[in-house]
Design an enzyme around this catalytic site. Structure first.
Site, PDB file in Angstrom:
ATOM      1  N   PHE A   1       0.802  -1.066   0.278  1.00 46.69           N
ATOM      2  CA  PHE A   1       0.166  -0.091   0.095  1.00 46.69           C
ATOM      3  C   PHE A   1       1.006   1.181   0.108  1.00 46.69           C
ATOM      4  O   PHE A   1       1.385   1.392   0.855  1.00 46.69           O
ATOM      5  CB  PHE A   1      -0.894  -0.006   1.086  1.00 46.69           C
ATOM      6  CG  PHE A   1      -1.914   1.453   1.347  1.00 46.69           C
ATOM      7  CD1 PHE A   1      -3.089   1.212   1.043  1.00 46.69           C
ATOM      8  CD2 PHE A   1      -0.979   2.452   1.736  1.00 46.69           C
ATOM      9  CE1 PHE A   1      -3.692   2.308   1.034  1.00 46.69           C
ATOM     10  CE2 PHE A   1      -1.862   3.714   1.735  1.00 46.69           C
ATOM     11  CZ  PHE A   1      -3.381   3.742   1.427  1.00 46.69           C
ATOM     12  N   GLU A   2       0.801   1.946  -0.983  1.00 48.03           N
ATOM     13  CA  GLU A   2       1.523   3.398  -0.988  1.00 48.03           C
ATOM     14  C   GLU A   2       0.642   4.270  -2.151  1.00 48.03           C
ATOM     15  O   GLU A   2       0.291   3.775  -3.182  1.00 48.03           O
ATOM     16  CB  GLU A   2       2.935   3.165  -1.245  1.00 48.03           C
ATOM     17  CG  GLU A   2       3.051   2.715  -2.935  1.00 48.03           C
ATOM     18  CD  GLU A   2       4.816   2.553  -3.067  1.00 48.03           C
ATOM     19  OE1 GLU A   2       5.555   2.834  -1.947  1.00 48.03           O
ATOM     20  OE2 GLU A   2       5.198   2.246  -3.984  1.00 48.03           O
TER      21      GLU A   2
END
Length: 291
Positions: A167-168
């Protein structure tokens, strides 16, 4: 699933396959050694291509050249809360370039020489190191932030903390910058993506920690997220209720997971609060009145 226009692209072989300067015999030996040593995903050649691509080539893809922002979305993940605001807008209006949810230690046997390569890069390129960097986040070793428990063992000054990059949300222009370009090229030429099994998560994180202003990195505390085996969820009861969070997930073995990784003694989040951008609530919205 979406009312917006979507595009599907084929990654060019020259961006996905290992570079021509990688020695095939040394590469094959590394694969065999990784299998014997039990390095996670160490026997998968495609995994090394993926880490190499996500470290230095995803932002160069032709389809992305007209975009400034990206949201990395992985298969088999769950978002545990409603999205009640635009995370891109939140980062943009607050002069942030990167947002993460989970910060944890890396497996050291995947990156045995990464830190010494980074140190060599910093020694040769001191002008690229940001004056307000977050180097202390990845080099501090005080145990008071981990309930006085010892940190995950590390044989270098790098404490193995990194932003979990599955997740980014980030600004593509940071990765397209001259500083990050030189940083990636330096790491790439060392061969560590193929002679070892360097992951894109520590590579992204270390790059951000040394090249970016630490105040430009944001922790999305109110985004619930699950990617086996780690769960992240807000701690505020008001946020959990108003965002309709479901803070439980099921692991590969079928067991229910209800404890967020943030409170795990090996979580690096408290270290980020102390040595990074601190703990803040940029999205001061009234969740009770949100649509």
């Amino acid at each position: 699933m979406t009312s917006s226009q979507t595009f599907y692209e084929l990654i060019p072989a020259e961006d996905w396959d290992k570079p021509s300067f990688i020695d095939d015999e040394k590469f094959e030996a590394s694969i065999s050694r990784s299998i014997l040593d039990g390095v996670i995903y160490g026997g998968a050649k495609s995994y090394r291509n993926m880490c190499h691509f996500n470290s230095g080539y995803f932002y160069r893809q032709k389809r992305l050249l007209n975009y400034d922002w990206y949201f990395r979305v992985e298969p088999d993940v769950e978002y545990m809360c409603d999205f009640q605001y635009d995370p891109f807008e939140l980062l943009r209006i607050n002069n942030k370039i990167y947002g993460f949810v989970i910060a944890i230690p890396e497996y050291e046997n995947t990156i045995p020489t990464l830190w010494q390569t980074v140190e060599q890069f910093m020694e040769e390129n001191p002008e690229l190191i940001h004056a307000n960097n977050s180097l202390d986040f990845i080099t501090s070793n005080d145990t008071s932030l981990n309930h006085w428990q010892p940190l995950v063992p590390s044989s270098s000054k790098y404490n193995l903390c990194h932003f979990w990059s599955n997740f980014e949300i980030g600004n593509l222009n940071f990765f397209r910058s001259e500083a990050y370009g030189k940083y990636f090229d330096f790491l790439d030429k060392s061969g560590g993506f193929y002679y070892e099994r360097w992951g894109d998560a520590p590579v992204h994180s270390i790059g951000l920690n040394i090249l970016a202003d630490k105040n430009s990195i944001h922790h999305f505390e109110d985004i619930g997220y699950y990617h086996a085996p780690y769960l992240a969820c807000p701690t505020s009861r008001d946020v959990i209720a108003s965002k309709r969070c479901v803070c439980k997930a099921y692991g590969y073995d079928g067991d229910k997971i209800t404890k967020p990784v943030d409170v795990n003694i090996h979580s690096c989040l408290s270290r980020w609060w102390k040595y990074g951008a601190g703990k803040s609530f940029l999205n001061d919205i009234d969740y009770n009145n949100s649509i």
